[in-house]
Design an enzyme around this catalytic site. Structure first.
Site, mmCIF file in Angstrom:
data_model
loop_
_atom_site.group_PDB
_atom_site.id
_atom_site.type_symbol
_atom_site.label_atom_id
_atom_site.label_comp_id
_atom_site.label_asym_id
_atom_site.label_seq_id
_atom_site.Cartn_x
_atom_site.Cartn_y
_atom_site.Cartn_z
ATOM 1 N N ASP A 11 0.886 -1.171 0.000
ATOM 2 C CA ASP A 11 0.000 0.000 0.000
ATOM 3 C C ASP A 11 0.922 1.218 0.000
ATOM 4 O O ASP A 11 1.648 1.447 0.974
ATOM 5 C CB ASP A 11 -0.871 -0.041 1.263
ATOM 6 C CG ASP A 11 -1.734 1.199 1.430
ATOM 7 O OD1 ASP A 11 -1.589 2.146 0.627
ATOM 8 O OD2 ASP A 11 -2.551 1.217 2.372
ATOM 9 N N HIS A 18 -8.384 4.879 2.950
ATOM 10 C CA HIS A 18 -7.696 3.625 2.596
ATOM 11 C C HIS A 18 -8.572 2.845 1.625
ATOM 12 O O HIS A 18 -8.802 1.652 1.801
ATOM 13 C CB HIS A 18 -7.424 2.797 3.852
ATOM 14 C CG HIS A 18 -6.475 3.439 4.815
ATOM 15 N ND1 HIS A 18 -5.115 3.215 4.787
ATOM 16 C CD2 HIS A 18 -6.690 4.327 5.836
ATOM 17 C CE1 HIS A 18 -4.527 3.903 5.752
ATOM 18 N NE2 HIS A 18 -5.466 4.587 6.398
ATOM 19 N N GLN A 93 3.149 4.367 2.573
ATOM 20 C CA GLN A 93 2.958 3.861 3.949
ATOM 21 C C GLN A 93 3.611 2.498 4.221
ATOM 22 O O GLN A 93 4.065 2.240 5.322
ATOM 23 C CB GLN A 93 1.481 3.843 4.340
ATOM 24 C CG GLN A 93 0.662 2.667 3.845
ATOM 25 C CD GLN A 93 -0.575 2.419 4.704
ATOM 26 O OE1 GLN A 93 -1.302 3.336 5.070
ATOM 27 N NE2 GLN A 93 -0.835 1.179 5.012
ATOM 28 N N GLY A 102 18.627 -5.582 0.361
ATOM 29 C CA GLY A 102 18.909 -6.962 -0.042
ATOM 30 C C GLY A 102 17.726 -7.892 -0.067
ATOM 31 O O GLY A 102 17.663 -8.790 -0.878
ATOM 32 N N ASP A 130 -7.805 -7.628 1.008
ATOM 33 C CA ASP A 130 -7.554 -6.336 1.658
ATOM 34 C C ASP A 130 -8.395 -6.223 2.922
ATOM 35 O O ASP A 130 -9.475 -6.805 3.024
ATOM 36 C CB ASP A 130 -7.862 -5.168 0.704
ATOM 37 C CG ASP A 130 -7.293 -3.847 1.233
ATOM 38 O OD1 ASP A 130 -6.290 -3.884 1.985
ATOM 39 O OD2 ASP A 130 -7.846 -2.772 0.913
ATOM 40 N N TYR A 232 1.721 0.189 15.022
ATOM 41 C CA TYR A 232 0.777 -0.011 13.943
ATOM 42 C C TYR A 232 1.096 0.889 12.749
ATOM 43 O O TYR A 232 1.207 2.085 12.871
ATOM 44 C CB TYR A 232 -0.657 0.276 14.402
ATOM 45 C CG TYR A 232 -1.624 0.074 13.273
ATOM 46 C CD1 TYR A 232 -1.923 -1.214 12.832
ATOM 47 C CD2 TYR A 232 -2.201 1.152 12.623
ATOM 48 C CE1 TYR A 232 -2.768 -1.412 11.775
ATOM 49 C CE2 TYR A 232 -3.058 0.959 11.562
ATOM 50 C CZ TYR A 232 -3.342 -0.326 11.143
ATOM 51 O OH TYR A 232 -4.182 -0.520 10.089
ATOM 52 N N LYS A 235 -2.651 -2.490 8.204
ATOM 53 C CA LYS A 235 -2.949 -3.916 8.312
ATOM 54 C C LYS A 235 -2.121 -4.697 7.293
ATOM 55 O O LYS A 235 -1.828 -4.199 6.212
ATOM 56 C CB LYS A 235 -4.441 -4.118 8.052
ATOM 57 C CG LYS A 235 -4.970 -5.408 8.572
ATOM 58 C CD LYS A 235 -5.214 -5.343 10.047
ATOM 59 C CE LYS A 235 -5.523 -6.737 10.570
ATOM 60 N NZ LYS A 235 -5.436 -6.773 12.019
ATOM 61 N N ASP A 237 -2.398 -6.812 4.936
ATOM 62 C CA ASP A 237 -3.309 -7.443 3.977
ATOM 63 C C ASP A 237 -2.573 -8.513 3.175
ATOM 64 O O ASP A 237 -1.574 -8.214 2.520
ATOM 65 C CB ASP A 237 -3.863 -6.378 3.037
ATOM 66 C CG ASP A 237 -4.404 -5.188 3.812
ATOM 67 O OD1 ASP A 237 -5.179 -5.402 4.755
ATOM 68 O OD2 ASP A 237 -4.022 -4.051 3.479
ATOM 69 N N GLN A 245 -5.084 -28.105 -10.678
ATOM 70 C CA GLN A 245 -5.394 -29.177 -11.648
ATOM 71 C C GLN A 245 -4.414 -30.336 -11.607
ATOM 72 O O GLN A 245 -3.301 -30.206 -11.097
ATOM 73 C CB GLN A 245 -5.441 -28.613 -13.088
ATOM 74 C CG GLN A 245 -6.378 -27.442 -13.282
ATOM 75 C CD GLN A 245 -7.846 -27.742 -13.137
ATOM 76 O OE1 GLN A 245 -8.624 -26.911 -12.733
ATOM 77 N NE2 GLN A 245 -8.241 -28.960 -13.457
ATOM 78 N N ASP A 290 -14.956 1.014 5.587
ATOM 79 C CA ASP A 290 -13.609 0.681 5.072
ATOM 80 C C ASP A 290 -13.515 -0.781 4.617
ATOM 81 O O ASP A 290 -12.470 -1.420 4.761
ATOM 82 C CB ASP A 290 -12.519 0.950 6.122
ATOM 83 C CG ASP A 290 -12.183 2.437 6.250
ATOM 84 O OD1 ASP A 290 -12.815 3.259 5.564
ATOM 85 O OD2 ASP A 290 -11.283 2.765 7.049
HETATM 86 C C1 F6R Z 1 -7.642 -0.861 8.050
HETATM 87 C C2 F6R Z 1 -7.504 0.411 7.334
HETATM 88 C C3 F6R Z 1 -8.462 1.503 7.608
HETATM 89 C C4 F6R Z 1 -7.844 2.540 8.534
HETATM 90 C C5 F6R Z 1 -8.868 3.624 8.915
HETATM 91 C C6 F6R Z 1 -8.254 4.709 9.791
HETATM 92 O O1 F6R Z 1 -6.694 -1.796 7.641
HETATM 93 O O2 F6R Z 1 -6.594 0.586 6.546
HETATM 94 O O3 F6R Z 1 -9.683 0.996 8.105
HETATM 95 O O4 F6R Z 1 -7.368 1.917 9.697
HETATM 96 O O5 F6R Z 1 -9.361 4.247 7.749
HETATM 97 O O6 F6R Z 1 -7.130 5.181 9.147
HETATM 98 P P1 F6R Z 1 -6.237 6.403 9.665
HETATM 99 O O7 F6R Z 1 -5.786 6.048 11.049
HETATM 100 O O8 F6R Z 1 -5.124 6.439 8.664
HETATM 101 O O9 F6R Z 1 -7.109 7.610 9.626
HETATM 102 MG MG MG Z 2 -3.992 1.603 3.604
HETATM 103 MG MG MG Z 3 -4.689 -2.516 2.204
#
Ligand code: F6R
Ligand code: MG
Ligand code: MG
Length: 381
Positions: A11, A18, A93, A102, A130, A232, A235, A237, A245, A290
């Site tokens: 991402d 997001h 991000q 490497g 996702d 954090y 996520k 993903d 086959q 989201d």
């Molecule tokens: C979950 C995700 C979104 C963000 C949410 C808050 O994986 O990517 O749900 O966590 O939109 O995002 P921020 O903290 O960037 O405002």
């Molecule tokens: Mg994102």
């Molecule tokens: Mg994502």
């Protein structure tokens, strides 16, 4: 002659939140690979789900190859430049380090790689998810390679009847274990039902497989972004590759686990249980709260290092029921707001304000003097 399929995803910015990728950024990633990959890879495809850009490459350099990983890293860097310039949300991000060192693992992007002995025709599916975590693959991969109610080939195809070998990772303790199905089915399920801790990393054929002995036939990304960065940063993903086959799950058996929705962790702020929805490209934006968590399946064949496809497999009426079921489950579970089991337990949430709240309230907490209640609550005095 061995060939490697490397699928690397990141991402690097999205809009408005997001939600989805931005086409000029996708084009920049594509353009970088096109102009800088000669002599390195024999073919590639760029795709996306939600806010994640996905690169599928074919080459002969094996897994964990620094040149291949650097190519993907630099392509994501090129995309990030555009994302920053136009001010996309979360630009760059998943590129957690300033310079490539490497191996792209541990630097943010997710990696799934298979080194294979290609068959005359080599059909496979790349899955991408996702708003969820690698453990979201445990249930469908088990169904494909372990559950005869999903995959009747395990019972009626002599080439599959011996079963498969699973490599399972304990992602908290950095350990792995090999389990052989059908013999170890219950041990495997005891582990992988706990999908936030134990994840299926790879599936192999057994030595007795007549057509493809002891081969890696499935792989899942297991990159835990939150552990890599120590905080954090988005996520993790996941994505995965499954070969199909001729003594492996048929295409239809490899998509069947997604014909019904199932619950995974992730969704809003990586902190909620929600239904997995199979989608084609047209529904691959993350809008509703989201999400909900979504999965795409791209079907390919591979010949002499060249890819045919992809076929957008979930862009099909056969998955309308699963989509509707996911919407119904979303409506049902969303009504619970911030209550478990919609909200994840404290230790599994990607965002939490709890430590601060507890600190603030600490001076206000009073001991409960009711003796009867104390014995029930196991209070230590
Ligand atoms: C979950 C995700 C979104 C963000 C949410 C808050 O994986 O990517 O749900 O966590 O939109 O995002 P921020 O903290 O960037 O405002
Ligand atoms: Mg994102
Ligand atoms: Mg994502």
């Amino acid at each position: 002659m061995k060939v490697t399929i490397s699928h690397i995803k990141a991402d690097i910015g999205s809009l408005p939140g997001h939600t989805t990728v931005y086409q000029p950024v996708v084009d920049a990633v594509d353009g970088y690979i096109k102009n800088n990959s000669s002599g390195l890879i024999s073919d590639y495809r760029i795709s996306h789900i939600g806010d994640d850009i996905q690169i599928t490459m074919v080459h002969k350099k094996g897994t964990d190859n620094p040149e291949i990983h650097e190519l993907a890293w630099n392509a994501f860097k090129a995309g990030t430049e555009i994302a920053k310039k136009v001010g996309l949300y979360g630009a760059g991000q998943d590129l957690l380090k300033d310079a490539f060192s490497g191996n792209i693992k541990g630097m943010g992007p997710g990696v799934a790689e298979l080194e294979i002995t290609p068959r005359k025709a080599e059909p496979f599916i790349v899955y991408m998810m996702d708003k969820t975590e690698p453990g979201a693959f445990n249930y469908p991969i088990y169904k494909m390679f372990g559950d005869p109610f999903n995959t009747p080939g395990l019972v009626i195809d002599p080439n599959m009847h011996m079963g498969f070998r699973f490599e399972v990772w304990d992602i908290y303790n950095g350990k792995k274990v090999y389990l052989s199905l059908p013999e170890d089915t219950y041990d495997l399920l005891a582990l992988i039902g706990s999908k936030g801790k134990y994840v299926i990393k790879r599936v192999f054929t057994k030595k007795e497989h007549e057509k493809l002995p002891d081969e890696n036939v499935a792989v899942i990304t297991t990159d835990k972004l939150s552990f890599i960065a120590g905080e954090y940063v988005g996520k993790d993903d996941p994505a995965g590759i499954v070969r199909l086959q001729s003594g492996l799950p048929a295409e239809g058996e490899a998509v069947e686990p997604f014909a019904n929705s199932y619950l995974v962790s992730g969704w809003m702020r990586g902190s909620f249980n929600g239904p997995m929805m199979p989608v084609g490209e047209r529904d691959s934006k993350m809008v509703r709260f989201d999400g909900p968590p979504k999965v795409r399946a791209l079907g390919f064949t591979l010949k002499d290092g060249k890819l045919n496809g992809p076929v957008d497999l979930f862009d099909d009426v056969g998955f309308d029921f699963a989509r509707n079921e996911a919407l119904q489950m979303a409506n049902y579970i969303r009504r619970m707001g911030v209550f478990e089991p919609h909200r994840l337990p404290d230790e599994d949430m990607e965002y939490t304000a709890l430590p601060r709240i507890l600190e603030k309230l600490a001076p206000k907490f009073e001991r409960i003097e009711d003796k009867g209640a104390q014995s029930e609550m196991k209070v230590e005095r």
